[in-house]
Design a protein around this motif. Sequence first.
Motif, PDB file in Angstrom:
ATOM      1  N   ILE A  35       0.813  -1.210   0.000  1.00 38.93           N
ATOM      2  CA  ILE A  35       0.000   0.000   0.000  1.00 38.93           C
ATOM      3  C   ILE A  35       0.850   1.264   0.000  1.00 38.93           C
ATOM      4  N   ALA A  36       1.930   1.271   0.783  1.00 39.68           N
ATOM      5  CA  ALA A  36       2.744   2.488   0.909  1.00 39.68           C
ATOM      6  C   ALA A  36       3.250   2.953  -0.448  1.00 39.68           C
ATOM      7  N   ARG A  37       3.783   2.031  -1.230  1.00 35.82           N
ATOM      8  CA  ARG A  37       4.320   2.392  -2.545  1.00 35.82           C
ATOM      9  C   ARG A  37       3.237   2.979  -3.444  1.00 35.82           C
ATOM     10  N   ASP A  38       2.071   2.356  -3.452  1.00 39.17           N
ATOM     11  CA  ASP A  38       0.996   2.812  -4.335  1.00 39.17           C
ATOM     12  C   ASP A  38       0.401   4.142  -3.880  1.00 39.17           C
ATOM     13  N   ARG A  39       0.190   4.284  -2.576  1.00 40.00           N
ATOM     14  CA  ARG A  39      -0.466   5.494  -2.073  1.00 40.00           C
ATOM     15  C   ARG A  39       0.422   6.726  -2.200  1.00 40.00           C
ATOM     16  N   ILE A  40       1.696   6.575  -1.863  1.00 42.00           N
ATOM     17  CA  ILE A  40       2.580   7.740  -1.951  1.00 42.00           C
ATOM     18  C   ILE A  40       2.979   8.003  -3.401  1.00 42.00           C
ATOM     19  N   GLY A  41       2.908   6.975  -4.224  1.00 42.59           N
ATOM     20  CA  GLY A  41       3.266   7.140  -5.634  1.00 42.59           C
ATOM     21  C   GLY A  41       2.192   7.817  -6.458  1.00 42.59           C
ATOM     22  N   ARG A  42       0.947   7.690  -6.013  1.00 41.82           N
ATOM     23  CA  ARG A  42      -0.181   8.302  -6.739  1.00 41.82           C
ATOM     24  C   ARG A  42      -1.021   9.109  -5.755  1.00 41.82           C
ATOM     25  N   PHE A  43      -0.467  10.193  -5.288  1.00 40.81           N
ATOM     26  CA  PHE A  43      -1.146  11.020  -4.293  1.00 40.81           C
ATOM     27  C   PHE A  43      -2.227  11.863  -4.974  1.00 40.81           C
ATOM     28  N   PRO A  44      -3.400  12.023  -4.352  1.00 40.26           N
ATOM     29  CA  PRO A  44      -4.522  12.701  -5.024  1.00 40.26           C
ATOM     30  C   PRO A  44      -4.468  14.231  -4.989  1.00 40.26           C
ATOM     31  N   SER A  45      -3.301  14.793  -5.299  1.00 41.68           N
ATOM     32  CA  SER A  45      -3.187  16.249  -5.456  1.00 41.68           C
ATOM     33  C   SER A  45      -3.014  16.552  -6.935  1.00 41.68           C
ATOM     34  N   ASP A  46      -2.989  17.836  -7.292  1.00 38.66           N
ATOM     35  CA  ASP A  46      -2.875  18.205  -8.707  1.00 38.66           C
ATOM     36  C   ASP A  46      -1.609  17.638  -9.342  1.00 38.66           C
ATOM     37  N   SER A  47      -0.498  17.725  -8.623  1.00 34.28           N
ATOM     38  CA  SER A  47       0.769  17.240  -9.178  1.00 34.28           C
ATOM     39  C   SER A  47       0.978  15.753  -8.921  1.00 34.28           C
ATOM     40  N   GLY A  48       0.256  15.213  -7.950  1.00 32.44           N
ATOM     41  CA  GLY A  48       0.459  13.819  -7.565  1.00 32.44           C
ATOM     42  C   GLY A  48       1.669  13.599  -6.682  1.00 32.44           C
ATOM     43  N   ASN A  49       2.355  14.694  -6.331  1.00 34.55           N
ATOM     44  CA  ASN A  49       3.605  14.603  -5.577  1.00 34.55           C
ATOM     45  C   ASN A  49       3.334  14.762  -4.078  1.00 34.55           C
ATOM     46  N   ALA A  50       3.385  13.655  -3.350  1.00 35.41           N
ATOM     47  CA  ALA A  50       3.079  13.676  -1.917  1.00 35.41           C
ATOM     48  C   ALA A  50       4.120  14.456  -1.119  1.00 35.41           C
ATOM     49  N   ILE A  51       5.365  14.449  -1.574  1.00 38.50           N
ATOM     50  CA  ILE A  51       6.425  15.153  -0.837  1.00 38.50           C
ATOM     51  C   ILE A  51       6.218  16.664  -0.939  1.00 38.50           C
ATOM     52  N   GLU A  52       5.861  17.146  -2.123  1.00 40.41           N
ATOM     53  CA  GLU A  52       5.544  18.572  -2.268  1.00 40.41           C
ATOM     54  C   GLU A  52       4.351  18.949  -1.399  1.00 40.41           C
TER      55      GLU A  52
END
Length: 208
Positions: A86-103
């Motif tokens: 789950i961790a890889r998939d969730r952080i890899g496809r974050f539901p923000s405009d850019s998809g970038n969870a770190i940003e």
Amino acid sequence: MGEYIPPSAFYTFDPIRYDPILLIEPILSSIGGDHTEIKKIVQYSNEIKNLVEGKEAPYDHSTMLFLAIMDWKEGGVPSEPLDNGIARDRIGRFPSDSGNAIEYILEFTRENEKEILFHELLIKLTNGLSPENLGEEGFNRGFAGMELLGWLNNEDVKLLLQTMQSGKWVIKSNESIDGGVRDSLRHLQTLLKAANRRGCGILMRRHH
């Protein structure tokens, strides 16, 4: 017909054996045909091993960096991913405009005056290979859409785990996705702990 909306980018977090900083000069030499230094450092990459002395490397800067720093097994086989769940998939496809969870974490957290490493390390992970931060051109984008964003070496991994648990930062009240920061940090922590156990670093990449 409706306007075409391209799919959002997704992101991966790969285990790396070497710190990119150690490879910049050897890569520049290798691109010019001198492979001595890079072969001394990089052990298991078949592409690096097969470079012919005196002949320019057939790869661009970012592809060379990727081939050099990855955590290859003996024989040039890719090592296991840091997470298969789950961790890889969730952080890899974050539901923000850019998809970038770190940003997203950077945007919606605030450090207190005693904490400076939390954001610094997150910026290194998501933007450390940009020309502005690295001080060198061409290591973040390469052939066939290769996009290397940033990295953490193993010491950085340990430091970020510590700062995440320090309590010296807060989530902003205007967070746009309820629970988004905490979810992202939880998944990031899973990846960091895996890297820490393996004694490796992490490379962040973007894919379209």
